[in-house]
Design a protein around this motif. Structure first.
Motif, PDB file in Angstrom:
ATOM      1  N   LEU A 148     104.216   6.018  24.870  1.00 41.59           N
ATOM      2  CA  LEU A 148     105.578   6.506  25.143  1.00 41.59           C
ATOM      3  C   LEU A 148     105.686   7.048  26.559  1.00 41.59           C
ATOM      4  CD1 LEU A 148     108.454   6.986  24.209  1.00 41.59           C
ATOM      5  CD2 LEU A 148     107.716   9.151  23.228  1.00 41.59           C
ATOM      6  N   GLU A 149     104.711   7.817  26.986  1.00 44.52           N
ATOM      7  CA  GLU A 149     104.750   8.357  28.348  1.00 44.52           C
ATOM      8  C   GLU A 149     104.741   7.243  29.392  1.00 44.52           C
ATOM      9  OE1 GLU A 149     101.500  11.159  28.608  1.00 44.52           O
ATOM     10  OE2 GLU A 149     102.795  12.814  28.014  1.00 44.52           O
ATOM     11  N   SER A 150     103.945   6.214  29.173  1.00 42.41           N
ATOM     12  CA  SER A 150     103.856   5.169  30.188  1.00 42.41           C
ATOM     13  C   SER A 150     105.050   4.210  30.156  1.00 42.41           C
ATOM     14  CB  SER A 150     102.540   4.398  30.063  1.00 42.41           C
ATOM     15  OG  SER A 150     102.459   3.761  28.820  1.00 42.41           O
ATOM     16  N   ASN A 151     105.801   4.201  29.061  1.00 42.74           N
ATOM     17  CA  ASN A 151     106.951   3.297  28.940  1.00 42.74           C
ATOM     18  C   ASN A 151     108.278   4.035  28.798  1.00 42.74           C
ATOM     19  OD1 ASN A 151     105.806   0.426  28.678  1.00 42.74           O
ATOM     20  ND2 ASN A 151     104.535   1.601  27.277  1.00 42.74           N
ATOM     21  N   GLN A 152     108.314   5.326  29.096  1.00 50.73           N
ATOM     22  CA  GLN A 152     109.520   6.106  28.829  1.00 50.73           C
ATOM     23  C   GLN A 152     110.731   5.680  29.656  1.00 50.73           C
ATOM     24  OE1 GLN A 152     109.668  10.342  30.062  1.00 50.73           O
ATOM     25  NE2 GLN A 152     107.565  10.014  30.754  1.00 50.73           N
ATOM     26  N   ASN A 153     110.520   5.004  30.772  1.00 49.53           N
ATOM     27  CA  ASN A 153     111.672   4.536  31.553  1.00 49.53           C
ATOM     28  C   ASN A 153     112.519   3.538  30.784  1.00 49.53           C
ATOM     29  OD1 ASN A 153     111.444   6.164  33.767  1.00 49.53           O
ATOM     30  ND2 ASN A 153     110.212   4.722  34.931  1.00 49.53           N
ATOM     31  N   ILE A 154     111.895   2.796  29.868  1.00 50.38           N
ATOM     32  CA  ILE A 154     112.653   1.888  29.003  1.00 50.38           C
ATOM     33  C   ILE A 154     113.673   2.688  28.209  1.00 50.38           C
ATOM     34  CG2 ILE A 154     112.481   0.427  26.943  1.00 50.38           C
ATOM     35  CD1 ILE A 154     109.676  -0.432  28.011  1.00 50.38           C
ATOM     36  N   VAL A 155     113.224   3.781  27.623  1.00 51.56           N
ATOM     37  CA  VAL A 155     114.112   4.614  26.813  1.00 51.56           C
ATOM     38  C   VAL A 155     115.184   5.247  27.692  1.00 51.56           C
ATOM     39  CG1 VAL A 155     114.249   6.572  25.220  1.00 51.56           C
ATOM     40  CG2 VAL A 155     112.270   5.046  25.139  1.00 51.56           C
ATOM     41  N   HIS A 156     114.806   5.700  28.886  1.00 49.06           N
ATOM     42  CA  HIS A 156     115.800   6.290  29.792  1.00 49.06           C
ATOM     43  C   HIS A 156     116.887   5.277  30.154  1.00 49.06           C
ATOM     44  CE1 HIS A 156     114.232  10.272  30.434  1.00 49.06           C
ATOM     45  NE2 HIS A 156     113.047   9.814  30.772  1.00 49.06           N
ATOM     46  N   LYS A 157     116.495   4.037  30.379  1.00 51.37           N
ATOM     47  CA  LYS A 157     117.481   3.019  30.731  1.00 51.37           C
ATOM     48  C   LYS A 157     118.420   2.733  29.569  1.00 51.37           C
ATOM     49  CE  LYS A 157     114.612   0.936  34.270  1.00 51.37           C
ATOM     50  NZ  LYS A 157     113.786  -0.210  34.660  1.00 51.37           N
ATOM     51  N   VAL A 158     117.880   2.663  28.363  1.00 52.29           N
ATOM     52  CA  VAL A 158     118.731   2.471  27.185  1.00 52.29           C
ATOM     53  C   VAL A 158     119.692   3.651  27.055  1.00 52.29           C
ATOM     54  CG1 VAL A 158     118.753   2.347  24.653  1.00 52.29           C
ATOM     55  CG2 VAL A 158     117.100   0.992  25.946  1.00 52.29           C
ATOM     56  N   CYS A 159     119.176   4.853  27.249  1.00 46.57           N
ATOM     57  CA  CYS A 159     120.021   6.059  27.165  1.00 46.57           C
ATOM     58  C   CYS A 159     121.140   6.007  28.196  1.00 46.57           C
ATOM     59  CB  CYS A 159     119.176   7.318  27.361  1.00 46.57           C
ATOM     60  SG  CYS A 159     118.023   7.636  26.011  1.00 46.57           S
ATOM     61  N   SER A 160     120.847   5.518  29.388  1.00 40.47           N
ATOM     62  CA  SER A 160     121.865   5.423  30.437  1.00 40.47           C
ATOM     63  C   SER A 160     122.988   4.467  30.045  1.00 40.47           C
ATOM     64  CB  SER A 160     121.246   4.939  31.749  1.00 40.47           C
ATOM     65  OG  SER A 160     120.398   5.925  32.274  1.00 40.47           O
ATOM     66  N   LEU A 161     122.647   3.424  29.314  1.00 45.18           N
ATOM     67  CA  LEU A 161     123.660   2.458  28.894  1.00 45.18           C
ATOM     68  C   LEU A 161     124.593   3.006  27.819  1.00 45.18           C
ATOM     69  CD1 LEU A 161     121.757  -0.929  28.637  1.00 45.18           C
ATOM     70  CD2 LEU A 161     123.603  -0.359  30.199  1.00 45.18           C
ATOM     71  N   TYR A 162     124.079   3.888  26.978  1.00 46.89           N
ATOM     72  CA  TYR A 162     124.838   4.319  25.810  1.00 46.89           C
ATOM     73  C   TYR A 162     125.320   5.771  25.870  1.00 46.89           C
ATOM     74  CZ  TYR A 162     123.680  -0.098  23.686  1.00 46.89           C
ATOM     75  OH  TYR A 162     123.589  -1.442  23.423  1.00 46.89           O
ATOM     76  N   THR A 163     125.114   6.459  26.996  1.00 45.61           N
ATOM     77  CA  THR A 163     125.596   7.836  27.131  1.00 45.61           C
ATOM     78  C   THR A 163     126.310   8.006  28.468  1.00 45.61           C
ATOM     79  OG1 THR A 163     123.524   8.618  28.113  1.00 45.61           O
ATOM     80  CG2 THR A 163     123.713   8.772  25.708  1.00 45.61           C
ATOM     81  N   ASN A 164     127.076   9.112  28.569  1.00 42.91           N
ATOM     82  CA  ASN A 164     127.835   9.363  29.793  1.00 42.91           C
ATOM     83  C   ASN A 164     127.459  10.658  30.498  1.00 42.91           C
ATOM     84  OD1 ASN A 164     129.455   7.015  29.634  1.00 42.91           O
ATOM     85  ND2 ASN A 164     130.677   7.992  28.042  1.00 42.91           N
TER      86      ASN A 164
END
Length: 164
Positions: free
Chosen positions: A13-29
């Protein structure tokens, strides 16, 4: 769960957390919703991790869980993402501060992408992550041909949104 499994999960999770951040950016404001969604996706990843069989790359599996979680929560609330509490002792994840300055030039594109429906957003996201159509189709559960056709249609929609 055993400590080795927990350690593997936290490391992945730590090494791939940018994936989650990018998804969060798409679905939040906003930052608060971003953090809430990040937390919820992390919880869902942790719950699903024992079932991860390694038949795909961890990052591919992570995309799928993250996108499904974001889409499900977005559809449930449309405005506010609800999260569930977690045991802070269980997660010892060093969360990097998310810095979106690198993505400032993409702000208009993200704004246009946010106007798309949930599945189209997910498809564009994977496309922008340089995933091939085989991986996109596997992640979204659609045929490769369907993924290609949808992507061409989405490109036209985005052109229309960005150049009215």
């Amino acid at each position: 769960m055993n400590k080795e499994l927990e350690h593997q999960f936290v490391s992945e999770l730590e090494s791939n957390q940018n994936i989650v951040h990018k998804v969060c950016s798409l679905y939040t404001n906003d930052a608060h919703s971003h953090n809430d969604l990040f937390q919820e996706i992390s919880i869902q990843l942790w719950k699903a991790y024992p079932k991860f069989r390694g038949e795909s790359k961890f990052s591919t599996w992570m995309y799928r869980v993250a996108l499904n979680t974001a889409i499900t929560l977005y559809r449930k609330s449309k405005k506010r993402v609800r999260t569930q509490e977690y045991d802070s002792v269980l997660f010892k994840i060093k969360a990097d501060q998310y810095d979106d300055t690198q993505e400032q030039q993409l702000k208009l594109m993200y704004g246009a992408i946010k106007q798309l429906n949930d599945i189209d957003k997910a498809l564009v996201f994977l496309y922008l992550e340089n995933k091939d159509y085989a991986e996109i189709s596997g992640t979204l559960g659609i045929s490769e041909v369907n993924a290609r056709v949808k992507m061409n249609r989405i490109k036209n929609k985005l052109r229309t949104i960005l150049n009215p």
